[in-house]
Scaffold this motif. Structure first.
Motif, PDB file in Angstrom:
ATOM      1  N   ASP A 175       0.847  -1.215   0.000  1.00 55.51           N
ATOM      2  CA  ASP A 175       0.000   0.000   0.000  1.00 55.51           C
ATOM      3  C   ASP A 175       0.870   1.249   0.000  1.00 55.51           C
ATOM      4  OD1 ASP A 175      -2.118  -1.606   0.047  1.00 55.51           O
ATOM      5  OD2 ASP A 175      -2.564  -1.362   2.187  1.00 55.51           O
ATOM      6  N   LYS A 176       1.946   1.191   0.774  1.00 55.04           N
ATOM      7  CA  LYS A 176       2.825   2.345   0.906  1.00 55.04           C
ATOM      8  C   LYS A 176       3.608   2.636  -0.378  1.00 55.04           C
ATOM      9  CE  LYS A 176       4.978   1.923   4.780  1.00 55.04           C
ATOM     10  NZ  LYS A 176       6.111   1.606   5.667  1.00 55.04           N
TER      11      LYS A 176
ATOM     12  N   SER B  80       2.939   1.422  -3.561  1.00 54.52           N
ATOM     13  CA  SER B  80       2.276   1.300  -4.868  1.00 54.52           C
ATOM     14  C   SER B  80       2.000   2.658  -5.503  1.00 54.52           C
ATOM     15  CB  SER B  80       0.996   0.481  -4.762  1.00 54.52           C
ATOM     16  OG  SER B  80       0.146   1.110  -3.853  1.00 54.52           O
ATOM     17  N   ASN B  81       2.080   3.746  -4.718  1.00 53.96           N
ATOM     18  CA  ASN B  81       1.908   5.052  -5.354  1.00 53.96           C
ATOM     19  C   ASN B  81       3.245   5.769  -5.543  1.00 53.96           C
ATOM     20  OD1 ASN B  81       2.337   5.637  -2.729  1.00 53.96           O
ATOM     21  ND2 ASN B  81       0.837   7.282  -2.583  1.00 53.96           N
TER      22      ASN B  81
END
Ligand code: GTP
Ligand code: MG
Length: 201
Positions: A178-179, A181-182
């Motif tokens: 989550d951290k 992936s952007n």
């Protein structure tokens, strides 16, 4: 765009441990270079990069070699900062290098965030007749310290070490997806980009 500019996240990896345990040789093994019986002491931490693919995405691995000699130790603290994967190395034929793991682990855990992934590598396993730290002892110590374990040899098991390190990197990616992936090319995508993305989907 060159391949080195085309990756998702950048992942900092560092090897730590006493002098002469074989950190530089293990890094050579990871990069597929030949084993050398004579090496110079590392004095200043240095990094090398490699792109690897995990779950169909490319990641830039920034791998730091460090100096084990006592006189250079304090400099390592600056380089430990921001590491996502740490491998503590000891020499299976030298008990002192195993005992000193306590120092390396304590120092590192004081510096790093909770999301870092730890590994312990007992190196020089090719020196079978001289082994002082049995495999089971290393494994148990690693478990007690929340680290994955491998016994390896930069001389005769380069593939084993490559696979151990890649697995630790994969574990970091999968537990922090989550951290990261952007991110694009190691940089966080701006919130403006994220908003655009949301609108059009
Ligand atoms: P510092 O740079 O001083 O922190 O040491 P280091 O941990 O980088 O050790 P280095 O990789 O320079 O290796 C020290 C010595 O151990 C060299 O003579 C290497 O050839 C030898 N060595 C390293 N790995 C192995 C191994 O797996 N087996 C054997 N037999 N020798 C090894
Ligand atoms: Mg070295």
């Amino acid at each position: 765009m060159s391949e080195s500019n085309n990756y998702s996240a950048k992942i900092k990896v560092i090897l730590l441990g006493e002098s002469r345990v074989g950190k530089t040789c293990l890094i050579n093994a990871y990069f597929g270079r030949q084993f050398r019986a004579n090496t110079l002491f590392t004095t200043i931490p240095e990094s090398e990069n490699k792109i690897i693919e995990i779950n169909e995405k490319k990641y830039l691995i920034e791998l730091f070699d460090t100096a084990g000699q006592e006189k250079y130790r304090s400099m390592n603290n600056i380089f430990i900062k921001g590491s996502k994967v740490v491998i503590f190395v000891y020499d299976v034929t030298e008990e002192k290098t195993f005992i000193e793991l306590d120092y390396w682990i304590k120092t590192t855990k004081e510096i790093l965030a909770k999301d870092a992934i730890y590994g312990i590598a007992g190196n020089k396993a090719d020196l079978v007749e001289e082994i002082k730290i049995p495999n089971e002892k290393g494994k148990k110590y690693a478990e007690e310290n929340g680290a994955k374990f491998c016994e390896t040899s930069a001389k005769e098991d380069s593939k084993g070490f490559q696979s151990f390190l890649n697995k630790l990197i994969q574990e970091y990616i999968e537990t922090n997806i989550d951290k990261i992936s952007n991110e694009k090319n190691g940089k966080k995508l701006s919130s403006k980009n994220n908003k655009k993305k949301k609108k059009c989907c």
